[in-house]
Design an enzyme around this catalytic site. Structure first.
Site, short mmCIF file in Angstrom:
data_model
loop_
_atom_site.label_atom_id
_atom_site.label_comp_id
_atom_site.label_asym_id
_atom_site.label_seq_id
_atom_site.Cartn_x
_atom_site.Cartn_y
_atom_site.Cartn_z
N SER A 114 0.79 -1.24 0.00
CA SER A 114 0.00 0.00 0.00
C SER A 114 0.81 1.28 0.00
O SER A 114 0.24 2.36 -0.12
CB SER A 114 -0.95 0.01 1.20
OG SER A 114 -2.04 -0.86 0.97
N LYS B 285 0.08 3.63 -2.84
CA LYS B 285 -0.99 4.63 -2.83
C LYS B 285 -0.44 6.05 -2.82
O LYS B 285 -1.17 7.00 -3.15
CB LYS B 285 -1.91 4.39 -1.63
CG LYS B 285 -2.68 3.08 -1.71
CD LYS B 285 -3.59 2.92 -0.48
CE LYS B 285 -4.51 1.69 -0.61
NZ LYS B 285 -3.88 0.44 -0.18
N SER C 287 -5.95 3.29 4.44
CA SER C 287 -5.39 2.43 3.39
C SER C 287 -6.47 1.67 2.63
O SER C 287 -6.30 0.50 2.27
CB SER C 287 -4.36 1.44 3.98
OG SER C 287 -3.50 0.96 2.99
N LYS D 250 2.71 6.77 4.88
CA LYS D 250 1.90 5.63 4.46
C LYS D 250 2.55 4.30 4.80
O LYS D 250 3.74 4.11 4.60
CB LYS D 250 1.68 5.71 2.93
CG LYS D 250 0.67 4.73 2.41
CD LYS D 250 -0.75 5.11 2.81
CE LYS D 250 -1.72 3.98 2.63
NZ LYS D 250 -1.51 2.86 3.59
#
Length: 417
Positions: free
Chosen positions: A67, A70, A131, A253
């Site tokens: 993730s 992203k 997420s 993140k």
């Protein structure tokens, strides 16, 4: 700024050694840096302003990053918003596949409902804070129309940022098998996005530099996702936001998958100096945060932030022909900042001045460019753009008047003879 230099205990001007012609200077200190071997496949720490690499471990090898992907989707979205191609209030409706993905309990998500529409702001917050995987795909649809077209855009954008080694198959970093009929064409079901930690640092730096407002979202510990009155509380997957270590982390993140392990791209703004770190392949959830703290503490314990301001540093001379002075002092064209090792006996900085030409003639105006400075750090790890040093213009510290035209002719004649 001079007070800052004194606070660091670095007498920059007095320790500068000037050499005639092309000048070189060194800052000396007192001890060797201790080694740090983080428990992760790869890691990097960079200065968010300059891109200076302060620490690196296997930083060019690509690995699955889950993730953390992203962040590239966020960059493309913010770019589209700033260009006016889409707005925060634009509403989009999920496909049946995206609804199914959003309700898959194996994956991180906010639940989406068929036939319901959601604002880009809602989806953006859900993507960065919780997420949310299906929400991320929906953002891709809003920008490009289909997942395939959005993946093509991600690949194109990565290359525009200088990233040439990445493998990109999804907007969210999911393994292809989870994407159903929205899997990128001719992709193996086990395919997963791969980036190096250096790639992720490049994306993170660009986000913070161009769209600093992202930090207003990534610093939130939770949000309420309101779907027509049905509210889902979304907690931030970044556990360092509530950590008591005083590191002041405010982004960015996490990423987790079987192939990627536990990953984390973080940023902190401590004492006014922002650092980006990226950890890939930590062994578990706690480890990715512990290793990030270890890396940040290592930097703060072993490095000083050196600020070099214009009009105060790097005064070196450039020879001048046909002037009332035979040389002109120089100053740097803009403020510079570098992380330098504390107390090492090795040369911390090497400073090189190259005149813009072999012959610089008067008259010269104060502030005129007369050459270039090149600054290299001992034990240099370089910068994430691939450069090995900092460069800045060398400006004339004062004006130099030209000599009388008849005297100039005479000098030119004697030079020719």
């Amino acid at each position: 700024m001079l007070k800052k230099l004194k606070k660091l205990g670095i007498s920059f001007l007095t320790s500068l050694m000037v050499v005639t012609g092309i000048g070189q200077g060194f800052i000396n200190a007192d001890q060797t840096l201790p080694q740090l071997d983080l428990e992760a496949k790869s890691a990097i720490a960079v200065d968010a302003k300059t891109g200076q690499i302060i620490y690196a471990k296997d930083d060019k090898q690509t690995y699955p990053v889950a993730s953390m992907s992203k962040l590239l989707t966020a960059y493309i979205l913010l770019q589209a918003i700033h260009k006016g191609e889409i707005t925060w209030e634009t509403r989009v409706t999920p496909t049946a596949t995206e609804v199914d993905i959003s309700n898959n309990t194996e994956l991180t998500n906010v639940p989406l409902q068929e036939g319901h529409s959601y604002t880009i702001r809602q989806l953006y917050q859900a993507m960065l804070i919780g997420s949310a995987n299906a929400a991320t795909m929906l953002i891709g649809n809003a920008i490009s129309g289909t997942q395939t077209k959005f993946i093509d855009k991600m690949r194109e954008t990565a290359k525009s940022l200088g990233i040439t080694d990445a493998k990109i198959y999804s907007a969210n970093g999911l393994t292809a098998k989870y994407l159903g009929d929205e899997r990128y064409p001719n992709t193996d079901e086990n395919a997963e996005n791969e980036f190096s930690v250096r790639d992720m640092a490049i994306i993170s730096q660009k986000l913070i530099e161009e769209y600093p407002e992202i930090l207003e979202t990534t610093k939130l510990t939770k949000i309420d996702f309101n779907d027509n009155g049905e509210v889902t509380t979304v907690n931030n997957t970044n556990e360092l936001l509530q950590d008591d270590s005083n590191l002041e982390v405010d982004g960015l993140k996490t990423g987790t998958s079987d192939a990627a392990g536990y990953c984390f791209a973080s940023t902190t703004n401590k004492d006014g100096h922002r650092i980006i770190t990226v950890i890939a392949g930590a062994k578990d959830n706690d480890a990715r945060f512990d290793q990030t703290k270890n890396l940040l503490n290592y930097i703060y314990n072993n490095y000083d932030y050196l600020a070099i301001s214009t009009n105060q540093a790097l005064r070196q001379d450039v020879k001048v022909k046909y002037g009332k002075q035979s040389s002109v002092s120089t100053i740097i064209g803009n403020d510079l900042s570098l992380w330098v090792p504390k107390n090492t006996r090795e040369k911390a900085l090497q400073i090189k001045l190259t005149p813009k030409s072999s012959t610089i003639e008067a008259p010269i105006k104060q502030g005129e460019t007369v050459g270039d400075y090149q600054i290299t750090i001992a034990g240099n790890l370089g910068f994430i753009d691939g450069s090995t040093d900092l460069k800045t213009k060398a400006l004339a510290a004062n004006s130099v008047e030209g000599i009388n035209i008849f005297i100039k002719w005479w000098q030119m004649l004697t030079d020719a003879i």
